[in-house]
Write a protein that holds these residues in place. Structure first.
Motif, PDB file in Angstrom:
ATOM      1  N   PRO A  84       0.855  -1.194   0.000  1.00  0.00           N
ATOM      2  CA  PRO A  84       0.000   0.000   0.000  1.00  0.00           C
ATOM      3  C   PRO A  84       0.894   1.248   0.000  1.00  0.00           C
ATOM      4  O   PRO A  84       2.036   1.212   0.481  1.00  0.00           O
ATOM      5  N   LEU A  85       0.384   2.345  -0.504  1.00  0.00           N
ATOM      6  CA  LEU A  85       1.161   3.568  -0.701  1.00  0.00           C
ATOM      7  C   LEU A  85       1.907   4.013   0.555  1.00  0.00           C
ATOM      8  O   LEU A  85       3.107   4.274   0.507  1.00  0.00           O
ATOM      9  N   ARG A  86       1.227   4.113   1.696  1.00  0.00           N
ATOM     10  CA  ARG A  86       1.882   4.612   2.917  1.00  0.00           C
ATOM     11  C   ARG A  86       3.008   3.690   3.369  1.00  0.00           C
ATOM     12  O   ARG A  86       4.062   4.156   3.791  1.00  0.00           O
ATOM     13  N   GLN A  87       2.808   2.382   3.254  1.00  0.00           N
ATOM     14  CA  GLN A  87       3.859   1.438   3.625  1.00  0.00           C
ATOM     15  C   GLN A  87       5.050   1.589   2.688  1.00  0.00           C
ATOM     16  O   GLN A  87       6.207   1.595   3.131  1.00  0.00           O
ATOM     17  N   ARG A  88       4.773   1.713   1.401  1.00  0.00           N
ATOM     18  CA  ARG A  88       5.848   1.866   0.420  1.00  0.00           C
ATOM     19  C   ARG A  88       6.645   3.142   0.700  1.00  0.00           C
ATOM     20  O   ARG A  88       7.880   3.135   0.647  1.00  0.00           O
ATOM     21  N   ARG A 126       4.415  -3.567   9.258  1.00  0.00           N
ATOM     22  CA  ARG A 126       3.442  -4.193   8.346  1.00  0.00           C
ATOM     23  C   ARG A 126       4.031  -4.349   6.949  1.00  0.00           C
ATOM     24  O   ARG A 126       3.791  -5.353   6.267  1.00  0.00           O
ATOM     25  N   ALA A 127       4.804  -3.362   6.511  1.00  0.00           N
ATOM     26  CA  ALA A 127       5.432  -3.446   5.192  1.00  0.00           C
ATOM     27  C   ALA A 127       6.396  -4.626   5.136  1.00  0.00           C
ATOM     28  O   ALA A 127       6.405  -5.389   4.155  1.00  0.00           O
ATOM     29  N   MET A 128       7.187  -4.812   6.191  1.00  0.00           N
ATOM     30  CA  MET A 128       8.145  -5.921   6.211  1.00  0.00           C
ATOM     31  C   MET A 128       7.410  -7.264   6.215  1.00  0.00           C
ATOM     32  O   MET A 128       7.820  -8.204   5.526  1.00  0.00           O
ATOM     33  N   LEU A 188       6.157  -7.721   2.692  1.00  0.00           N
ATOM     34  CA  LEU A 188       7.250  -8.041   1.770  1.00  0.00           C
ATOM     35  C   LEU A 188       7.717  -9.482   1.951  1.00  0.00           C
ATOM     36  O   LEU A 188       8.006 -10.167   0.967  1.00  0.00           O
ATOM     37  N   ARG A 189       7.767  -9.937   3.197  1.00  0.00           N
ATOM     38  CA  ARG A 189       8.152 -11.341   3.431  1.00  0.00           C
ATOM     39  C   ARG A 189       7.132 -12.289   2.804  1.00  0.00           C
ATOM     40  O   ARG A 189       7.504 -13.275   2.175  1.00  0.00           O
ATOM     41  N   LYS A 190       5.848 -11.980   3.001  1.00  0.00           N
ATOM     42  CA  LYS A 190       4.790 -12.823   2.422  1.00  0.00           C
ATOM     43  C   LYS A 190       4.898 -12.829   0.902  1.00  0.00           C
ATOM     44  O   LYS A 190       4.838 -13.876   0.261  1.00  0.00           O
ATOM     45  N   TYR A 191       5.079 -11.649   0.320  1.00  0.00           N
ATOM     46  CA  TYR A 191       5.194 -11.553  -1.119  1.00  0.00           C
ATOM     47  C   TYR A 191       6.429 -12.297  -1.609  1.00  0.00           C
ATOM     48  O   TYR A 191       6.389 -13.027  -2.595  1.00  0.00           O
TER      49      TYR A 191
END
Length: 184
Positions: free
Chosen positions: A131-135, A168-170, A173-176
């Protein structure tokens, strides 16, 4: 009456003499207060080094405000209030240091995760899934190497919000990354 209360009965007279300039009385009352201050501080702090720091800070505070003590009033509540305030200050400061250490650990884990996916094409693909804010937070902290505080200021968010977004971003990213590598 507790042992501390009995010993403290002589403190008002000593403090009054100290306020009048009697250095021996002042040294005597400060030395007598140390065990009581230690007992008060140990109720809230278990770290021995921090306890000793708080005792010293309390004695310094007593020194600075000794002129405010009224010898007609009980001295133990006055000392306890000062010790309590110094204890709270120390716990807050200790908490901030712990928070900084936690921030550094979070940043290090994030850097290690980012380094593991250092290929720009893969990294760009990963970031596009966020999502934008996480990125934005990942780009600020990891690509532009800003501190969490700088990223918070830049994005007009609280430090805790930035930490949460980065976490949440990390996770995302791990899931992805797991899903992406399994497909390859």
């Amino acid at each position: 009456m507790s042992d501390t209360d009995q010993r403290a009965q002589h403190w008002p007279a000593l403090m009054a003499r100290a306020q009048a300039g009697d250095k021996a009385a002042y040294n005597q009352v400060l030395k007598a207060m140390v065990p009581a201050i230690r007992a008060l501080v140990c109720r809230k702090i278990s770290d021995e080094v921090l306890v000793e720091d708080v005792i010293q800070e309390t004695l310094l505070a007593i020194h600075r405000v000794r002129h405010t003590y009224d010898p007609q009033r009980p001295i133990l509540p006055w000392v306890a209030a000062i010790a309590s305030a110094r204890t709270i200050d120390a716990l807050r400061q200790h908490g901030r240091r712990q928070e900084v250490q936690d921030d550094e650990a979070l940043q290090q884990r994030s850097v290690e995760s980012a380094e593991a996916t250092a290929d720009p094409a893969i990294l760009s693909g990963y970031l596009d899934t966020l999502p934008l804010r996480q990125r934005e937070i990942v780009e600020s902290v990891h690509l532009r190497e800003q501190s969490l505080a700088q990223a918070a200021a830049e994005t007009n968010q609280s430090l805790s919000a930035v930490k949460s977004l980065l976490h949440r971003a990390m996770v995302n990213l791990r899931k992805y990354g797991r899903g992406h590598h399994e497909k390859s």
